[in-house]
Design an enzyme around this catalytic site. Sequence first.
Site, short mmCIF file in Angstrom:
data_model
loop_
_atom_site.label_atom_id
_atom_site.label_comp_id
_atom_site.label_asym_id
_atom_site.label_seq_id
_atom_site.Cartn_x
_atom_site.Cartn_y
_atom_site.Cartn_z
CG HIS A 21 5.12 8.17 4.64
ND1 HIS A 21 5.12 7.34 4.05
CD2 HIS A 21 3.55 7.69 4.77
CE1 HIS A 21 4.39 6.95 2.44
NE2 HIS A 21 2.82 7.37 2.97
N GLY A 63 0.75 -1.19 -0.13
CA GLY A 63 0.25 -0.05 -0.02
C GLY A 63 0.97 1.07 0.31
CB THR A 99 0.58 5.35 -2.55
OG1 THR A 99 0.68 6.31 -1.72
CG2 THR A 99 -0.99 4.67 -2.66
CG HIS A 146 -0.42 6.24 7.34
ND1 HIS A 146 -1.45 7.08 6.71
CD2 HIS A 146 0.23 5.83 6.68
CE1 HIS A 146 -0.22 7.03 5.18
NE2 HIS A 146 0.19 6.19 5.16
#
Length: 132
Positions: A97, A90, A92, A99
């Site tokens: 990074h 997942g 992109t 979340h």
Amino acid sequence: MCIFCKIINHEIPSSVVYEDENTLAILDISQVTKGHTLVMPKKHVANILEADPETVAQCAETVRKLAIQITANTNASGCNILNNTHESAGQTVDHLHFHIIPRYDENDAIVIAFNESKPQDLGEVLKTVRGE
């Protein structure tokens, strides 16, 4: 230059939640839940598998600090901390990074499911992950 590097260099506007000499945290423009934040290193590295330990540690400390702050300030009942590595998982944007996704109840706009898979021989799996 990747889009996150442009955000880090303040070439693209963003909603900055936190910034120090090593990391930047911004509100995710998608806001899966209220307060959804992205934490990234200022140093460009594609993903956690390619990151040096110091960069990962700097991100982890920022994630920890902000997860506490965001969960408290949004009155969330919990949070998910996610990292996607490679497209199949997942990812992109090819810039490491994390979340921070505040959670309010089981009806949030995010669904994380651990579906039952076929039974595995844990001894064989253990050998595989250890590289034996």
